[in-house]
Enzyme design. Structure first.
Site, PDB file in Angstrom:
ATOM      1  N   LEU A  61       1.095  -1.117   0.250  1.00  0.00           N
ATOM      2  CA  LEU A  61      -0.142   0.205  -0.011  1.00  0.00           C
ATOM      3  C   LEU A  61       0.862   1.143   0.161  1.00  0.00           C
ATOM      4  O   LEU A  61       2.112   1.371   0.967  1.00  0.00           O
ATOM      5  CB  LEU A  61      -0.982   0.109   1.597  1.00  0.00           C
ATOM      6  CG  LEU A  61      -2.442   0.643   1.732  1.00  0.00           C
ATOM      7  CD1 LEU A  61      -3.300   0.985   0.417  1.00  0.00           C
ATOM      8  CD2 LEU A  61      -2.890   0.535   3.192  1.00  0.00           C
ATOM      9  N   LYS A  91      -1.399 -14.784   6.843  1.00  0.00           N
ATOM     10  CA  LYS A  91      -0.650 -13.779   5.613  1.00  0.00           C
ATOM     11  C   LYS A  91      -1.019 -11.951   6.278  1.00  0.00           C
ATOM     12  O   LYS A  91      -0.176 -11.426   6.358  1.00  0.00           O
ATOM     13  CB  LYS A  91      -1.388 -13.925   4.686  1.00  0.00           C
ATOM     14  CG  LYS A  91      -0.768 -14.866   3.695  1.00  0.00           C
ATOM     15  CD  LYS A  91      -1.208 -14.759   2.354  1.00  0.00           C
ATOM     16  CE  LYS A  91      -0.536 -15.876   1.574  1.00  0.00           C
ATOM     17  NZ  LYS A  91      -1.306 -15.395   0.011  1.00  0.00           N
ATOM     18  N   TYR A 145      -4.415 -17.434  13.612  1.00  0.00           N
ATOM     19  CA  TYR A 145      -4.351 -15.803  15.302  1.00  0.00           C
ATOM     20  C   TYR A 145      -3.469 -16.322  15.818  1.00  0.00           C
ATOM     21  O   TYR A 145      -2.369 -14.966  15.970  1.00  0.00           O
ATOM     22  CB  TYR A 145      -5.428 -16.370  15.049  1.00  0.00           C
ATOM     23  CG  TYR A 145      -6.155 -15.197  16.140  1.00  0.00           C
ATOM     24  CD1 TYR A 145      -6.826 -13.816  15.382  1.00  0.00           C
ATOM     25  CD2 TYR A 145      -6.472 -14.621  16.988  1.00  0.00           C
ATOM     26  CE1 TYR A 145      -6.716 -13.239  15.708  1.00  0.00           C
ATOM     27  CE2 TYR A 145      -6.518 -13.796  17.884  1.00  0.00           C
ATOM     28  CZ  TYR A 145      -6.964 -12.564  17.483  1.00  0.00           C
ATOM     29  OH  TYR A 145      -7.319 -11.116  17.663  1.00  0.00           O
TER      30      TYR A 145
END
Ligand code: NAD
Ligand code: UDP
Length: 312
Positions: A61, A91, A145
């Protein structure tokens, strides 16, 4: 300041965006709308200091403008959602974390990572303090997680030591409140929705496992304080130390909603932690913070939110 909030259209992120705008900051919300929704931020879209960008943080980004701070919340948080696509969850926590740290480096921005009590796994000490290294099953259904968030913390520290990035880490314990998604699957929203629909409240296991529930406005204030704390790079627990069994929570929700629902018992998911309660001494010392909203008060507000939502 110009502040990026990844996961800004999610439950906690949308409250954080609102809070930052109230404090007079410019906010850029970055979200891929996997578990978040436009509905959560629709009241902010017309705000002159609010921008929204649909983007998955797994992909790089770039920003033309300067950025002062980044709150990195982009990651599904409920066990049913983070297990839908475990590779994407890992990811988001690793590749996504590196991408966000890259922006922090390029823009010389401070970055805060939304870590979790899940880094302690099924803890063998109680309550959990920041010095505890945890007890996590690295191969189990929750590991995408738990281990993802542990790597994210390692990445934050590595970039801090090696590249002098101005990092902050908060370990968030179970948080609840308005704007949890109806299909979120976490215990507070499940019980409230089931109670309001007079459907059975589903307890997994025998309900003796414990959690400590923090209301979202308390959490957001603490995140803001940690972000703006000078020169403190170690992880800080944020949560409400008031501990409940899941059975106690079910009865409390039944009582608050005056529901006729019965309570039923379902199998306990694999690796479900037995106990969880934050030691918040460090937060008390460093940011003079402890939760203000009692569980009764917070649950009432959340019940009203879901009551309205279910009527529409
Ligand atoms: P949530 O699922 O409501 O919010 C997560 C947001 O991130 C959503 O808007 C989702 O669309 C977005 N998202 C997910 N993956 C993304 C990606 N790859 N790229 C861009 N956006 C992405 O969950 P929440 O409860 O608001 O949790 C927010 C953060 O806080 C998460 O990082 C979670 O791990 C952490 N956390 C929450 C709790 C809690 O009890 N709510 C506890 C510990 C940690
Ligand atoms: N739980 C439950 N019924 C539900 C949803 C969750 O009994 O409908 C239990 C779950 O097994 C866990 C606790 O409630 O022991 C908290 O679950 P949640 O998914 O909210 O968060 P966790 O702390 O496990 O990530």
């Amino acid at each position: 300041m110009k502040i990026v909030v990844t996961g800004g259209a999610g439950f906690i992120g949308s409250h954080l965006c609102e809070y930052l705008l109230e404090k007079g900051h410019e906010v850029i919300c970055v979200d891929n709308y996997f578990t978040g929704s436009k509905e959560n931020i629709k009241h902010l879209l017309s705000h002159k200091s609010f921008k929204e960008k649909e983007h998955d943080i797994i992909n790089p980004l770039f920003f033309d403008e300067s950025i002062d701070q980044i709150y990195n919340l982009a990651c599904p948080a409920s066990p049913i959602h983070y297990q839908v696509n475990k590779i994407r969850t890992i990811k988001a926590c690793t590749v996504g974390m590196v991408n966000m740290l890259g922006i922090a480096k390029a823009k010389k921005a401070r970055i805060l990572q939304a870590s979790t009590s899940e880094v302690y796994g099924d803890p063998k000490i109680h309550p959990q303090h920041e010095g505890y290294w945890g007890h996590v099953n690295m191969n189990g259904p929750r590991s995408c997680y738990d281990e993802g968030k542990r790597v994210a913390e390692s990445l934050m520290m590595a970039y801090h030591w090696q590249n002098n990035i101005d990092t902050r880490i908060v370990r968030i314990f179970n948080t609840y409140g308005p704007r949890m998604a109806e299909n979120d699957g976490r215990v507070v929203s499940n019980f409230i929705i089931q109670a309001l629909k007079n459907e059975p409240l589903t307890i997994y296991g025998d309900g003796s496992q414990t959690r400590s529930f923090c209301y979202v406005s308390d959490l957001v204030e603490a995140m803001y304080r940690v972000m703006n704390l000078e020169k403190f790079y170690n992880p800080i627990n944020l949560g409400n130390p008031h501990e409940f069994t899941v059975l106690e929570l079910a009865n409390k929700v039944k009582q608050l909603t005056k529901s006729e629902s019965e309570i039923i018992f379902k199998p306990l998911p694999e690796d479900d932690p037995v106990k969880r309660k934050p030691d918040i001494s460090l937060a008390k010392k460093m940011i003079s913070w402890e939760p203000k909203i009692s569980v009764d008060e917070g649950l009432k507000t959340t019940v009203e939110y879901f009551r309205k939502l279910l009527k529409n």
